[in-house]
Design a protein around this motif. Structure first.
Motif, PDB file in Angstrom:
ATOM      1  N   UNK A   2      30.483  35.382 102.367  1.00 12.46           N
ATOM      2  CA  UNK A   2      31.318  34.543 101.507  1.00 12.46           C
ATOM      3  C   UNK A   2      31.450  33.158 102.132  1.00 12.46           C
ATOM      4  N   UNK A   3      31.152  32.125 101.332  1.00 15.52           N
ATOM      5  CA  UNK A   3      31.330  30.751 101.789  1.00 15.52           C
ATOM      6  C   UNK A   3      32.582  30.179 101.139  1.00 15.52           C
ATOM      7  N   UNK A   4      33.445  29.575 101.949  1.00 18.78           N
ATOM      8  CA  UNK A   4      34.720  29.064 101.426  1.00 18.78           C
ATOM      9  C   UNK A   4      34.907  27.584 101.730  1.00 18.78           C
ATOM     10  N   UNK A   5      33.813  26.824 101.705  1.00 16.48           N
ATOM     11  CA  UNK A   5      33.907  25.401 102.049  1.00 16.48           C
ATOM     12  C   UNK A   5      34.241  24.505 100.850  1.00 16.48           C
ATOM     13  N   UNK A   6      34.173  25.041  99.630  1.00  7.98           N
ATOM     14  CA  UNK A   6      34.452  24.242  98.440  1.00  7.98           C
ATOM     15  C   UNK A   6      35.866  23.674  98.501  1.00  7.98           C
ATOM     16  N   UNK A   7      35.972  22.351  98.265  1.00  8.02           N
ATOM     17  CA  UNK A   7      37.277  21.705  98.292  1.00  8.02           C
ATOM     18  C   UNK A   7      37.754  21.316  99.671  1.00  8.02           C
ATOM     19  N   UNK A   8      36.974  21.640 100.697  1.00  6.76           N
ATOM     20  CA  UNK A   8      37.359  21.262 102.059  1.00  6.76           C
ATOM     21  C   UNK A   8      37.156  19.761 102.250  1.00  6.76           C
ATOM     22  N   UNK A   9      37.771  19.213 103.288  1.00 10.36           N
ATOM     23  CA  UNK A   9      37.615  17.778 103.554  1.00 10.36           C
ATOM     24  C   UNK A   9      36.149  17.440 103.802  1.00 10.36           C
ATOM     25  N   UNK A  10      35.424  18.359 104.430  1.00 12.17           N
ATOM     26  CA  UNK A  10      34.010  18.137 104.711  1.00 12.17           C
ATOM     27  C   UNK A  10      33.207  18.063 103.414  1.00 12.17           C
ATOM     28  N   UNK A  11      33.533  18.946 102.467  1.00 12.37           N
ATOM     29  CA  UNK A  11      32.808  18.967 101.198  1.00 12.37           C
ATOM     30  C   UNK A  11      33.100  17.732 100.353  1.00 12.37           C
ATOM     31  N   UNK A  12      34.285  17.161 100.527  1.00 15.10           N
ATOM     32  CA  UNK A  12      34.697  16.005  99.731  1.00 15.10           C
ATOM     33  C   UNK A  12      34.358  14.669 100.392  1.00 15.10           C
ATOM     34  N   UNK A  13      34.000  14.696 101.674  1.00 15.38           N
ATOM     35  CA  UNK A  13      33.674  13.450 102.378  1.00 15.38           C
ATOM     36  C   UNK A  13      32.466  12.787 101.756  1.00 15.38           C
ATOM     37  N   UNK A  14      32.421  11.452 101.818  1.00 16.89           N
ATOM     38  CA  UNK A  14      31.354  10.709 101.158  1.00 16.89           C
ATOM     39  C   UNK A  14      30.951   9.510 102.009  1.00 16.89           C
ATOM     40  N   UNK A  15      29.797   8.913 101.708  1.00 16.47           N
ATOM     41  CA  UNK A  15      29.379   7.712 102.447  1.00 16.47           C
ATOM     42  C   UNK A  15      30.459   6.640 102.418  1.00 16.47           C
ATOM     43  N   UNK A  16      30.632   5.985 103.558  1.00 16.57           N
ATOM     44  CA  UNK A  16      31.654   4.949 103.665  1.00 16.57           C
ATOM     45  C   UNK A  16      32.971   5.445 104.221  1.00 16.57           C
ATOM     46  N   UNK A  47      25.555  13.014 105.049  1.00 15.25           N
ATOM     47  CA  UNK A  47      24.648  13.506 106.090  1.00 15.25           C
ATOM     48  C   UNK A  47      23.489  12.551 106.304  1.00 15.25           C
ATOM     49  N   UNK A  48      22.907  12.081 105.213  1.00 17.54           N
ATOM     50  CA  UNK A  48      21.806  11.128 105.318  1.00 17.54           C
ATOM     51  C   UNK A  48      22.286   9.817 105.937  1.00 17.54           C
ATOM     52  N   UNK A  49      23.480   9.366 105.540  1.00 20.58           N
ATOM     53  CA  UNK A  49      24.034   8.152 106.134  1.00 20.58           C
ATOM     54  C   UNK A  49      24.241   8.336 107.635  1.00 20.58           C
ATOM     55  N   UNK A  50      24.698   9.517 108.042  1.00 24.97           N
ATOM     56  CA  UNK A  50      25.009   9.754 109.457  1.00 24.97           C
ATOM     57  C   UNK A  50      23.766   9.643 110.333  1.00 24.97           C
ATOM     58  N   UNK A  51      22.637  10.206 109.887  1.00 24.88           N
ATOM     59  CA  UNK A  51      21.435  10.148 110.729  1.00 24.88           C
ATOM     60  C   UNK A  51      20.809   8.757 110.710  1.00 24.88           C
ATOM     61  N   UNK A  52      20.898   8.077 109.588  1.00 24.52           N
ATOM     62  CA  UNK A  52      20.373   6.704 109.534  1.00 24.52           C
ATOM     63  C   UNK A  52      21.167   5.787 110.457  1.00 24.52           C
TER      64      UNK A  52
END
Length: 241
Positions: A2-16, A47-52
């Motif tokens: 069972x994955x329970x990451x939906x709605x977490x701060x990590x799932x909602x984080x965005x570029x910027x 994730x893509x922003x982080x590695x760039x």
């Protein structure tokens, strides 16, 4: 699972959302996984922003490809994202399924048929490094899964010039496989930053992940000294007084 990451701060984080100048200040190594960009579209973009941003600053990037089919639900497939992310990776960590399902790079390898043919894993690593010339090395775990509590365990590392192989451990009476891959990844990063040779780094990673199979839960509670003892060939399990 069972994955329970939906709605977490990590799932909602965005570029910027992250000040990379501050986040990467004094940082020499950044690690990510294939799980993070699978969580949500915004997490993928971040994730893509982080590695760039890491590569702009000369930070070493490692990535455990970690293919999880049950997480890719927002419209993009793993290869579409991971093939782009892999362009910024210095050290890739994977098993054969991760490579095939995340990067769509295949070799004639089978995990169901007895002892693994390590030469095929050398070929698989060579293919990945050929596609991603900026990648410095790829480490692949080698699991012979005969039953839920009996596995053969080893690893290999390919840096384009040399193919390194670890010793093989026979793991019986497994307590918990969860966290074994993370222990390998963490052990490899520690080893590459601590030991003089890539062979030692690989051996430490495999020994660390081998010991994790005896620990319940996903947190590895074994110290460096214990890992080095096993790495050095002492698997007796005798109490050290």
């Amino acid at each position: 699972m069972i994955y329970d990451r939906s709605g977490s701060s990590h799932a909602l984080a965005k570029p910027g959302d992250i000040d990379w100048e501050s986040a990467y200040e004094g940082v020499t190594w950044f690690h990510t996984t294939g799980i993070t960009p699978a969580i949500s579209e915004s997490a993928m973009e971040l994730s893509l922003e982080s590695v760039r941003e890491a590569k702009k600053r000369g930070v070493i990037v490692s990535c455990d490809l970690n293919y999880r089919k049950n997480l890719w639900k927002y419209g993009k497939g793993a290869p579409e994202v991971m093939r782009e992310l892999a362009k910024y990776v210095d050290v890739a960590i994977a098993n054969e399924e991760d490579v095939q399902k995340s990067l769509e790079i295949t070799a004639d390898v089978s995990v169901e048929s007895g002892e693994l043919d390590r030469e095929k894993y050398r070929a698989l690593g060579n293919k990945v490094l050929a596609v991603y010339p900026n990648m410095k090395m790829i480490a692949i775990t080698l699991r012979e899964s005969r039953s839920a509590d009996s596995n053969g365990w080893a690893g290999c590392l390919n840096d384009g010039d040399k193919f390194y192989e670890s010793k093989r451990y026979e793991i019986t009476d497994i307590i918990d496989r969860v966290g074994g891959g993370d222990s390998f990844a963490g052990g490899l990063i520690y080893g590459l930053n601590t030991y003089a040779s890539k062979q030692q780094a690989l051996d430490f990673a495999v020994a660390a992940s081998c010991l994790k199979h005896s620990v319940p839960g996903d947190y590895h509670r074994v110290g460096v000294k214990d890992v080095e003892t096993l790495m050095g060939g002492d698997g007796s399990g005798r109490v050290q007084r």
